[in-house]
Design an enzyme around this catalytic site. Structure first.
Site, short mmCIF file in Angstrom:
data_model
loop_
_atom_site.label_atom_id
_atom_site.label_comp_id
_atom_site.label_asym_id
_atom_site.label_seq_id
_atom_site.Cartn_x
_atom_site.Cartn_y
_atom_site.Cartn_z
N GLY A 33 31.80 55.18 41.73
CA GLY A 33 32.70 56.13 41.04
C GLY A 33 31.98 57.47 40.84
N ASP A 146 38.34 44.63 36.07
CA ASP A 146 37.78 44.95 37.40
C ASP A 146 36.70 43.97 37.79
OD1 ASP A 146 36.20 47.83 39.02
OD2 ASP A 146 37.58 46.30 39.78
#
Ligand SMILES: COc1cc(C(=O)NC2CCN(C)CC2)ccc1Nc1cc2c(cn1)c(C)nn2-c1cc(Cl)cc(CCC(N)=O)c1
Length: 295
Positions: A33, A146
């Site tokens: 990310g 997640d």
């Protein structure tokens, strides 16, 4: 003309926390990310952390800053053998620094890439440890959202640790259903795709995907196209090889139930017959490269 992504500035060789304590930057460990991960060494305590470093320049003008704050808020108070330890947080004008438990054996991604399908005892060992970590989170009204191989880290004793709370959320009241999830979980549940409201059951679904992937060697819904993968998830279309046996098939079918209400609560996973079969209490690091010989 594509807008150029601002380059994150180089991280100094030494960074200081808000008490002026120095941390020496070590090896680059990877990125995910908006974050880059480096070893950060605290000489005073002689401890090396996994330093998750997020450039503030990359967070400008989006709700990404709130998402990092949410990740820290959720992770900072957790303490469990199967959850990555949160050791601190500080920032400077350039970056946000999150000090995390260093897991030298990396994550289940590398183990899976190297070994493919694991032996059933190894699969039970990993699945039960992850389930214990999820049970701890759910008892605190936290959904991870997640769970995937890359977010299950391994310490030097091959103990599994759930990490990366970047998509995690707190449930406020009993029967609340979350309506939005900003991000794309790897093992995304059908109710999230259908935007039908989701809650703790999405982590049980992801555990089923992890169990299936470790045991069979490939993910249950993986295809060449994301659209086709999503179609199969929504239609609950996956195969269970007959070679894995009935007890494994039963637990996979119930973890991957299309209807979230039909999936077991995380605390009931260990009660399946599959998990009463031999499960080692420890795994040798040789499992990273070769199937173990359990005597
Ligand atoms: C010694 O400990 C590690 C070593 C390595 C490693 O050897 N990476 C190499 C670095 C060089 N390149 C070329 C290949 C991978 C990778 C991870 C280690 N440990 C390690 C890494 C860790 C954590 C704990 N422990 C935690 C918690 N969060 N992160 C974290 C955080 C981010 Cl933002 C990205 C990544 C990489 C992707 C991933 N999911 O593994 C990891």
């Amino acid at each position: 003309m594509a807008t150029k992504k601002p380059l994150a500035k180089e991280i100094p060789d030494v960074v200081y926390d808000d008490k002026g304590k120095p941390y020496k930057k070590g090896r680059f460990l990877g990125k995910g990310g908006f974050a880059r991960c480096y070893e950060l060494y605290d000489r005073q305590r002689n401890i090396t952390f996994a330093g998750k470093i997020i450039s503030k320049h990359l967070l400008k003008g989006s709700n990404q800053k709130e998402k990092v704050t949410q990740e820290v808020t959720i992770h900072r108070d957790l303490c469990h053998p199967h959850v990555v330890r949160f050791d601190g947080y500080f920032e400077d004008p350039e970056n946000i620094y999150i000090l995390l438990e260093l897991c030298p054996r990396r994550s289940l991604v590398e183990l899976h890439k190297r070994r493919g399908a694991l032996t059933p005892p190894e699969v039970r060992y990993m699945t039960l440890q992850i389930a214990e970590g999820i049970e701890y989170l759910h008892a605190r009204a936290i959904i991870h959202r997640d769970l995937k191989l890359a977010n299950v880290f391994l310490n030097d004793r091959m103990i599994a640790k759930i990490g990366d709370f970047g998509l995690a959320t707190m449930m406020e009241k009993g029967n609340e259903r979350k309506k939005t999830l900003c991000g794309t979980p790897n093992y995304i549940a059908p109710e999230v795709l259908e935007k039908a409201g989701h809650a703790f059951e999405v982590d049980v679904w992801a555990l089923g995907c992890i169990l299936y992937t470790l045991l069979v060697g490939t993910p249950p819904f993986e295809t060449k196209s994301l659209q086709e993968t999503y179609r199969r998830i929504k239609s609950n279309q996956y195969r269970i090889p007959s070679t894995i046996g009935n007890t494994a098939a039963k637990v996979i079918r119930e973890l991957l139930a299309a209807n979230p209400a039909s999936r077991p609560k995380i605390g009931d996973v260990r009660k399946y017959a599959y998990f009463t079969e031999y499960t080692p209490t420890h795994l040798p690091t040789s499992c990273l490269t070769l199937p173990p010989k359990f005597s």
